[in-house]
Design a protein around this motif. Structure first.
Motif, short mmCIF file in Angstrom:
data_model
loop_
_atom_site.label_atom_id
_atom_site.label_comp_id
_atom_site.label_asym_id
_atom_site.label_seq_id
_atom_site.Cartn_x
_atom_site.Cartn_y
_atom_site.Cartn_z
N SER A 151 0.85 -1.19 0.00
CA SER A 151 0.00 0.00 0.00
C SER A 151 0.88 1.24 0.00
O SER A 151 1.61 1.48 0.96
CB SER A 151 -0.91 0.01 1.23
N GLU A 152 0.82 2.02 -1.07
CA GLU A 152 1.61 3.25 -1.12
C GLU A 152 1.17 4.22 -0.04
O GLU A 152 2.01 4.93 0.54
CB GLU A 152 1.47 3.89 -2.50
N VAL A 165 10.35 -2.91 -2.71
CA VAL A 165 9.26 -1.97 -2.40
C VAL A 165 9.83 -0.71 -1.75
O VAL A 165 9.46 0.41 -2.11
CB VAL A 165 8.22 -2.64 -1.48
N GLU A 223 3.82 5.74 2.55
CA GLU A 223 4.05 7.19 2.51
C GLU A 223 3.74 7.84 3.85
O GLU A 223 4.49 8.70 4.33
CB GLU A 223 3.21 7.82 1.40
N ASP A 225 11.65 1.61 -4.14
CA ASP A 225 10.76 2.32 -5.04
C ASP A 225 10.11 3.55 -4.40
O ASP A 225 9.59 4.42 -5.09
CB ASP A 225 9.65 1.39 -5.54
N HIS A 226 10.15 3.63 -3.06
CA HIS A 226 9.41 4.70 -2.39
C HIS A 226 10.23 5.53 -1.40
O HIS A 226 9.94 6.70 -1.20
CB HIS A 226 8.20 4.11 -1.62
#
Length: 282
Positions: free
Chosen positions: A157-158, A214, A162, A217-218
């Motif tokens: 879940s982005e 993951v 975040e 990437d964030h």
């Protein structure tokens, strides 16, 4: 628009602890704080009960006294208050639509209104458009400098990641990202046997690589991120990882299913020692 941190207060120890936590968070991120009390005010009082004006006056005094106490600790904090003329669940969810996050006590009988805040908090956490943070009134742990987030490396879940990154950054804390996976039945043995199980060790490394991808990437370089995979059920893994954390961040299960909290979020809300943030997947 500088969205406010919203805190619901009803006079219970849990809700007052939530208001203090919300004030600290609002001051930390430079946001205003909005204190609300929700109740469907009747047009006339029932026989033998206090009059409507008296009860409203008590609610206004509660809000004013809470705001004044919080300004003592945070003189520069912009604090406003509001009475919501709706049932608590609907009123708080509606008020949270333009909020940065909503903070509530996770349990406790609600002061002079008799509101069972625990059930309201669960309902708000399951329906709010913004992250909902639930606080236990007995939460007195010293700051640990770590935020823990539960992430499914196979379906991340982005929104959860975040929020966890932003929160860790504002606190100057590390972020521990935990991914739980179910090992095969024959792998549920002692740690020594697990390490000797070649197939299980390969699977564990695969899970860790997926989680690391993951994060790559964030994440940015502003927050130290610790990736951790645990061969366990998700709730158990998160409760163990967050035993001394400042905050545990989980997603709300069921994308596009309002009102569905999910078994993992439900379990950690009831058993975590630290505050729990429930983030809608978006």
């Amino acid at each position: 628009m500088n969205r406010p941190v919203l805190a619901a207060v009803d006079g219970s120890p849990a809700s007052l602890a939530a208001a203090r936590w919300a004030a600290d968070e609002a001051a930390r991120c430079g946001a205003p704080l909005r204190l609300v009390h929700a109740w469907p005010w009747p047009q006339r009082a029932a026989p033998g009960l206090p009059g409507v004006s008296e009860v409203r006056g008590q609610a206004l005094c509660l809000l004013a006294d809470t705001a004044e106490d919080l300004r003592t600790d945070h003189p520069d904090l912009n604090v406003c208050t509001a009475l919501l003329d709706e049932p608590a669940r609907q009123g708080i969810v509606a008020a949270a639509r333009d909020a940065r996050l909503v903070v509530l006590g996770s349990r406790g009988l609600g002061g002079f209104t008799g509101l069972l805040l625990g059930s309201v908090s669960l309902a708000v956490a399951a329906r709010a458009d913004c992250p909902a943070v639930l606080i236990r009134d007995e939460h007195q742990q010293p700051p640990a400098g770590q935020v823990v987030a539960g992430i499914d490396a196979h379906d991340p879940s982005e929104a959860v990641l975040e929020f966890a990154l932003e929160t860790a950054h504002s606190r100057g804390a590390d972020l521990r990202v935990v991914h739980a996976w179910d090992p095969p039945p024959w792998w549920r043995s002692s740690p020594e046997e697990q390490r000797a199980d070649w197939a299980g060790a390969v699977r564990a490394q695969k899970e860790l690589r997926e989680l690391q991808q993951v994060i790559r990437d964030h994440a940015s370089g502003d927050v130290k991120v610790i990736e951790e995979v645990r061969p366990s059920g998700a709730a158990k893994a998160l409760l163990q990882a967050a035993e001394h954390a400042d905050l545990l961040v989980v997603g709300r299960s069921g994308r596009g299913r309002p009102g569905h909290l999910g078994s993992v979020a439900h379990a950690v809300i009831h058993h975590a020692r630290c505050p729990v943030a429930v983030v809608p997947h978006g």
